[in-house]
Design a protein around this motif. Structure first.
Motif, short mmCIF file in Angstrom:
data_model
loop_
_atom_site.label_atom_id
_atom_site.label_comp_id
_atom_site.label_asym_id
_atom_site.label_seq_id
_atom_site.Cartn_x
_atom_site.Cartn_y
_atom_site.Cartn_z
N ASP A 416 18.28 19.08 52.16
CA ASP A 416 17.85 18.05 53.12
C ASP A 416 16.86 17.09 52.48
O ASP A 416 16.83 15.90 52.82
CB ASP A 416 17.24 18.71 54.36
CG ASP A 416 18.30 19.36 55.24
OD1 ASP A 416 19.49 19.01 55.09
OD2 ASP A 416 17.95 20.21 56.07
N THR A 417 16.06 17.59 51.54
CA THR A 417 15.15 16.69 50.82
C THR A 417 15.93 15.73 49.94
O THR A 417 15.64 14.53 49.89
CB THR A 417 14.16 17.51 49.97
OG1 THR A 417 13.41 18.37 50.83
CG2 THR A 417 13.20 16.59 49.22
N ALA A 418 16.93 16.26 49.23
CA ALA A 418 17.73 15.40 48.35
C ALA A 418 18.48 14.33 49.14
O ALA A 418 18.71 13.22 48.64
CB ALA A 418 18.72 16.25 47.55
N ALA A 419 18.87 14.63 50.39
CA ALA A 419 19.65 13.69 51.19
C ALA A 419 18.77 12.78 52.05
O ALA A 419 19.29 11.90 52.75
CB ALA A 419 20.61 14.46 52.09
N LEU A 420 17.45 12.97 52.00
CA LEU A 420 16.56 12.23 52.90
C LEU A 420 16.59 10.73 52.59
O LEU A 420 16.52 10.31 51.43
CB LEU A 420 15.14 12.75 52.75
CG LEU A 420 14.10 12.19 53.73
CD1 LEU A 420 14.50 12.48 55.16
CD2 LEU A 420 12.73 12.78 53.43
N ALA A 421 16.72 9.92 53.63
CA ALA A 421 16.74 8.47 53.47
C ALA A 421 16.10 7.83 54.69
O ALA A 421 16.27 8.30 55.82
CB ALA A 421 18.16 7.97 53.29
N ILE A 422 15.36 6.75 54.45
CA ILE A 422 14.74 5.97 55.53
C ILE A 422 15.72 4.91 55.99
O ILE A 422 16.39 4.25 55.17
CB ILE A 422 13.44 5.32 55.03
CG1 ILE A 422 12.39 6.40 54.74
CG2 ILE A 422 12.89 4.33 56.05
CD1 ILE A 422 11.12 5.87 54.13
N GLY A 423 15.83 4.72 57.30
CA GLY A 423 16.68 3.67 57.84
C GLY A 423 15.89 2.37 58.00
O GLY A 423 14.89 2.33 58.72
N PHE A 424 16.32 1.31 57.29
CA PHE A 424 15.62 0.03 57.33
C PHE A 424 16.30 -0.93 58.30
O PHE A 424 17.51 -0.84 58.55
CB PHE A 424 15.59 -0.62 55.94
CG PHE A 424 14.76 0.13 54.93
CD1 PHE A 424 13.38 0.00 54.90
CD2 PHE A 424 15.35 0.99 54.02
CE1 PHE A 424 12.61 0.68 53.98
CE2 PHE A 424 14.60 1.68 53.09
CZ PHE A 424 13.22 1.52 53.06
N SER A 425 15.50 -1.86 58.81
CA SER A 425 16.07 -2.95 59.60
C SER A 425 16.94 -3.82 58.71
O SER A 425 16.81 -3.81 57.48
CB SER A 425 14.95 -3.79 60.22
OG SER A 425 14.19 -3.03 61.14
N GLN A 426 17.85 -4.58 59.32
CA GLN A 426 18.79 -5.38 58.56
C GLN A 426 18.06 -6.33 57.61
O GLN A 426 17.14 -7.05 58.01
CB GLN A 426 19.69 -6.18 59.51
CG GLN A 426 20.80 -6.93 58.79
CD GLN A 426 21.77 -7.58 59.76
OE1 GLN A 426 21.57 -7.51 60.98
NE2 GLN A 426 22.81 -8.20 59.24
N GLY A 427 18.50 -6.31 56.34
CA GLY A 427 17.90 -7.17 55.34
C GLY A 427 16.67 -6.60 54.68
O GLY A 427 16.18 -7.17 53.70
N ASP A 428 16.14 -5.52 55.21
CA ASP A 428 14.93 -4.93 54.62
C ASP A 428 15.28 -3.92 53.54
O ASP A 428 16.41 -3.40 53.47
CB ASP A 428 14.10 -4.24 55.70
CG ASP A 428 13.29 -5.23 56.53
OD1 ASP A 428 13.44 -6.43 56.29
OD2 ASP A 428 12.53 -4.78 57.41
N GLU A 429 14.30 -3.61 52.71
CA GLU A 429 14.37 -2.54 51.73
C GLU A 429 12.95 -2.09 51.44
O GLU A 429 12.00 -2.61 52.06
CB GLU A 429 15.09 -2.98 50.46
CG GLU A 429 14.53 -4.23 49.85
CD GLU A 429 15.41 -4.77 48.72
OE1 GLU A 429 14.88 -5.52 47.90
OE2 GLU A 429 16.60 -4.42 48.68
N ALA A 430 12.80 -1.13 50.52
CA ALA A 430 11.48 -0.51 50.34
C ALA A 430 10.39 -1.51 49.99
O ALA A 430 9.25 -1.38 50.44
CB ALA A 430 11.57 0.58 49.26
#
Length: 716
Positions: A416-430
């Motif tokens: 689950d740690t390896a698959a963890l991802a944040i969902g960004f608003s459209q057009g956004d990134e880190a």
């Protein structure tokens, strides 16, 4: 047949009444002669014992253990003779190579020094890896010494040495007949020549069996004592086929492997520093109840339909056991030892008593840690950590008190740690966050995910984003996820950039107006100019900049200068616009008067105002980039250039930096000004910096930090 030329076990009954009378008379005469000889040679020794010793002497002389039959059975045995005889029995030239050094610590022993009964007991106990004896202590135990008493008791229990009226007599020399008994008991039936030996179906070999020759096979035998694979086998191989061992299987040699086919044995001990590792292969209906590894071993189950290697003990310091098969239990008690479990191998229960390594990709059901492993690559189904030390397990680090660890929980948290991802608003990134985030709270494999933010003002733990007002700037926010299941947890962090709010038109014109910079010529400034100006026409925030002059005849809106006979102060007004927002900014510029009227005055003014233009960051004392060398003066003089070192600075201003070994270089630049038939020169001196030395690259390893597992209370 055995090497003595006789069946290993012979049951023979002869009826005396069937023999001729002359045979009986002759036999009786021989017995009388033998009895007389016994009385003369060994007075006080029963005939039966005398015949036994003579038989043993002949047997071991015939196979080369004794160089010749022993003479006086009561003669003391020297250290050297004992070492050589026992060494030959086990296929080596000197016993000190395999078990026990008989030379005294002071090195003063002479060739004929006798070996005592205590020393013989210690030597044989060490050679045969005998456990400490636990019987009743002899009456003279104090004379034996604490260090030798366990070996002496073991020698008595095994029948290697006897007691005399309850006395061990430790200081007495070992005599020849005692050595024969020791050989009979320890070596037993000896196979010191290559070949295949069998005792016949259901045959019994009483006592020990010693195999000291490579390419030897023992078949269809029931051995009541130990089977010793001696060091003399060396790098060769030995086969045991359909053999039942009542004692121990003791491996000291046969690096080429010991093949066990349909063999049963309660205990096997592997100890061979000279032939490490030893390969032990179980085939067919083989079952070894306990395997003790003292040096190195490769334990392999090959088409084994029996129980194979049931329990394994790795007790030797730095011993290494590789298991290619399965085992019910493995105990690691040797400091710095290692258990290797290749893919497909299996150990049901593994216990570590001392720091050890567990390597490979095999499977372990339960791992119990009384002391932490140095390295554990496998992931058991369940791990009981009973030590307070830091423990590394399959890339995880555990600290603190005792804990029970589930392998399923570790796998779930890892995946689950390896698959963890944040969902960004459209057009956004880190590095470009403007809208709210979607932060998962459950992993696909059942982990619970909790979030923490180091800057709740701009990103909350729920993912809500608040952007800073302009011009406060962008904000860095670190989000940390704690992924947990059961009592396993792991942290995952990510740093995000929350952009400040978009600038408004009003803020844009204000900012760009404040940032306006006029480009002045060489030597000019706002308090006095003679060169044309460079006036920006746009701003960084998308604004448009237009200019107005209070005196276009002296300085127009494009920045062109027209000097007169007097100094003129001109107001330049910049108008900054974006959409409907407008901002103005004024600059008061002094245009210097024109003082040159003749060609001589004009050329001298051009010489006086001539400057070299350096790249940003450079100066006359530190040149790293090309130079701008003006080609004309403000009064129209033509300027040409010459360089004292064209390879470093050309007449056009191009710069080539010297190599590091050459050092910095000083170059003289000469400008020649021409106007109306007049000429004059002006020199400049610049220092061109040498290149930096090129470092020699060295490979570096960047360690990847292991995740830290912190016990957390279970849900509920």
């Amino acid at each position: 047949m055995n090497p003595d030329g006789m069946d290993v076990t012979v049951n023979m009954k002869i009826r005396l009444s069937s023999l001729p009378v002359r045979w009986i008379v002759a036999g009786a005469a021989l017995l009388i002669v033998a009895a007389a000889a016994a009385v003369l040679l060994c007075p006080g020794m029963p005939l039966r014992e005398y015949i036994r010793y003579r038989t043993l002497s002949g047997r071991y002389a015939s196979i080369g253990v004794l160089e010749s039959e022993l003479g006086d059975l009561d003669e003391p045995v020297t250290r050297v003779a004992f070492s050589q005889i026992i060494g030959r029995a086990y296929g080596v030239s000197d016993m000190s190579r395999i078990a026990y050094d008989l030379s005294p610590p002071d090195g003063t022993a002479e060739h004929g020094e006798f070996i005592s009964r205590r020393q013989a007991a210690q030597a044989m106990a060490a050679l045969l890896l005998l456990p400490p004896g636990g019987g009743e202590a002899p009456l003279d135990a104090d004379e034996i010494g604490e260090d030798a008493l366990p070996a002496a008791l073991a020698a008595v229990e095994r029948g290697l040495l006897g007691l005399d009226a309850g006395l061990f007599r430790p200081q007495d020399p070992l005599i020849a007949r005692e050595l024969l008994v020791m050989l009979e008991t320890a070596v037993g039936t000896a196979f010191n020549e290559a070949g295949t030996y069998t005792s016949g179906a259901g045959g019994v070999i009483r006592g020990n069996v010693t195999i000291s020759a490579a390419d030897t096979a023992l078949c269809d035998a029931d051995v009541t004592g130990d089977v010793v694979i001696a060091p003399g086998v060396g790098t060769g191989a030995v086969t045991l086929d359909n053999v039942r061992i009542g004692g121990r299987l003791l491996l000291m040699g046969a690096q080429g492997g010991v093949l066990l086919s349909n063999v049963t044995c309660p205990e096997s001990i592997l100890s061979a520093p000279e032939y490490d590792p030893l390969r032990l292969v179980a085939m067919g209906e083989t079952q070894i109840d306990a395997v003790s590894v003292l040096t190195g071993a490769a334990l392999e189950e090959n088409q084994c339909t029996g129980e194979g290697f049931m329990n394994i003990s790795v007790s030797g310091a730095k011993a290494r056991a590789e298991l290619r098969g399965s085992a019910d239990g493995v105990e690691m008690s040797g400091e710095g030892s290692a258990l290797v479990l290749p893919a497909g191998s299996f150990a049901r229960n593994v216990v570590l008593w001392t720091p050890s390594d567990i390597l490979g990709e095999g499977d372990v059901t339960t791992l119990t840690l009384h002391d932490g492993p140095v390295l554990c690559e496998v992931l058991p189904e369940t791990t009981d950590i009973l030590t307070s030390r830091t423990v590394r397990l399959a890339g995880w680090t555990f600290t603190g008190d005792s804990i029970k660890v589930s392998g399923d929980d570790i796998l779930a948290v890892s995946r689950d740690t390896a698959a963890l991802a944040i969902g960004f608003s459209q057009g956004d990134e880190a590095d470009h966050v403007t809208g709210d985030l979607a932060l998962p709270t459950r992993g696909e494999h059942g982990s619970r995910i909790e979030w923490k933010s180091d800057n709740e003002e701009h990103i909350t733990a729920a993912g809500a984003v608040t952007r800073a007002d302009y011009p406060l700037g962008d904000r860095q926010v670190t989000l940390t996820a704690v992924i947990s299941r059961g009592n396993i947890s792991q942290e995952w962090s990510c740093t995000l950039t929350v952009l400040q709010k978009e600038i408004t038109p009003r803020q844009s014109v204000e900012a760009d107006a404040a940032a306006i910079e006029i480009g002045y010529g060489a030597g000019d400034s706002q308090s006095g100019i003679i060169h044309d100006l460079v006036l920006p026409t746009s701003g960084a925030n998308g604004t448009t900049i237009t200019w107005e002059s209070s005196s276009p005849s002296a300085l127009d809106a494009s920045g062109k200068v027209n000097r007169t006979t007097s100094n003129r102060t001109v107001t330049l007004t910049a108008t900054v616009t974006k959409e409907d927002a407008v901002e103005k900014r004024e600059f008061k510029i002094v245009v210097k008067k024109k003082i040159a009227f003749t060609d001589e005055q004009r050329i001298e003014e051009d010489k006086d105002t001539l400057r070299i233009v350096f790249a940003p960051g450079d100066s006359a004392g530190a040149v790293t980039q090309s130079l701008l060398l003006p080609g004309s003066g403000v009064n129209g003089s033509v300027v040409t250039w010459a360089s004292s070192h064209p390879a470093i600075v050309t007449a056009g201003g191009a710069v080539t930096r010297p190599v590091a070994a050459s050092g910095n270089q000083t170059v003289k630049l000469t400008a020649t000004l021409s106007l109306g038939g007049r000429k004059t020169t002006k020199t400049f001196q610049v220092v061109v910096l040498a290149l930096e030395p090129t470092p020699t690259p060295t490979p570096t390893a960047t360690p990847t930090p292991a995740p830290t597992a912190t016990p957390t209370p279970p849900e509920g």
